[in-house]
Design an enzyme around this catalytic site. Sequence first.
Site, mmCIF file in Angstrom:
data_model
loop_
_atom_site.group_PDB
_atom_site.id
_atom_site.type_symbol
_atom_site.label_atom_id
_atom_site.label_comp_id
_atom_site.label_asym_id
_atom_site.label_seq_id
_atom_site.Cartn_x
_atom_site.Cartn_y
_atom_site.Cartn_z
ATOM 1 N N LYS A 91 59.727 -3.390 -22.716
ATOM 2 C CA LYS A 91 60.641 -3.755 -21.627
ATOM 3 C C LYS A 91 60.135 -3.095 -20.351
ATOM 4 O O LYS A 91 59.880 -1.892 -20.307
ATOM 5 C CB LYS A 91 62.033 -3.232 -21.969
ATOM 6 C CG LYS A 91 63.147 -4.130 -21.525
ATOM 7 C CD LYS A 91 64.441 -3.570 -22.066
ATOM 8 C CE LYS A 91 65.605 -4.423 -21.745
ATOM 9 N NZ LYS A 91 66.849 -3.717 -22.046
HETATM 10 C C1 E4P Z 1 69.568 -5.571 -21.494
HETATM 11 O O1 E4P Z 1 68.559 -5.650 -22.144
HETATM 12 C C2 E4P Z 1 70.254 -4.323 -21.115
HETATM 13 O O2 E4P Z 1 70.044 -3.367 -22.123
HETATM 14 C C3 E4P Z 1 71.737 -4.464 -20.996
HETATM 15 O O3 E4P Z 1 72.186 -5.749 -21.321
HETATM 16 C C4 E4P Z 1 72.327 -3.847 -19.784
HETATM 17 O O4 E4P Z 1 73.697 -4.079 -19.767
HETATM 18 P P1 E4P Z 1 74.742 -3.230 -18.917
HETATM 19 O O5 E4P Z 1 74.893 -3.881 -17.596
HETATM 20 O O6 E4P Z 1 76.010 -3.321 -19.732
HETATM 21 O O7 E4P Z 1 74.210 -1.821 -18.831
#
Ligand code: E4P
Length: 215
Positions: free
Chosen positions: A81
């Site tokens: 990522k």
């Molecule tokens: C995506 O891969 C992220 O880990 C995640 O969906 C972030 O979400 P949040 O806005 O609840 O932190």
Amino acid sequence: MRLFLDTANVEEIRDLAWLIDGVTTNPSLVAKEKRPFEKVIKEICDLVDGPVSAEVTAMDADGMVTQARPLAALHKNVVIKVPMTENGLKAVQALAADGIRTNVTLVFSANQALLAAKCGASFVSPFVGRVDDVGGGGMDLVAEILETLQNYAFGTEVIVASVRHPRHVLEAALLGAEIATVPYTVLKQMFRHPLTDVGIERFLKDWEGVPKSGR
Ligand code: E4P
């Protein structure tokens, strides 16, 4: 549609491993677990046979690639990522050339998704909840990204991320998004409906009145 679990909690993943198609983590989710990052990622890969996103924290392209290589070597299902920055996309290109899959995260516009796809990202993650939080239309963003990417053959899949409630998942499915990554509590909510509970209760109560023997 594939459903990923958005968590670094191994117990949550173990509970839903029979259903889910992958896992996404991020530095905040990993920090909550208070455990070594690589150990967590390895355990997740042992539980789920699908893409497992592990995020780099370097901000320069070389640093990202240096962090990515040993992470990718942990398991064939690890996806790196990478944040949606110029350096992030340089790293995506370099990793794609090595056959390492990437998930470009923190995507908030269709142009960002387009650039990520052009650079060879395997996945892009628009954050619908965070867009909604600031009064925007998270699902409009997803629709725009899907429409944009469908015009070309990039091979990049859209992961609807920052999901806050079951309706987000349904809207993602209605739009034809390939994947939604869903927090544990939201996925659990998706099984339930109050009328299902009432219906089961009534059937079980009525069943008590059925004679256990006789003609
Ligand atoms: C995506 O891969 C992220 O880990 C995640 O969906 C972030 O979400 P949040 O806005 O609840 O932190």
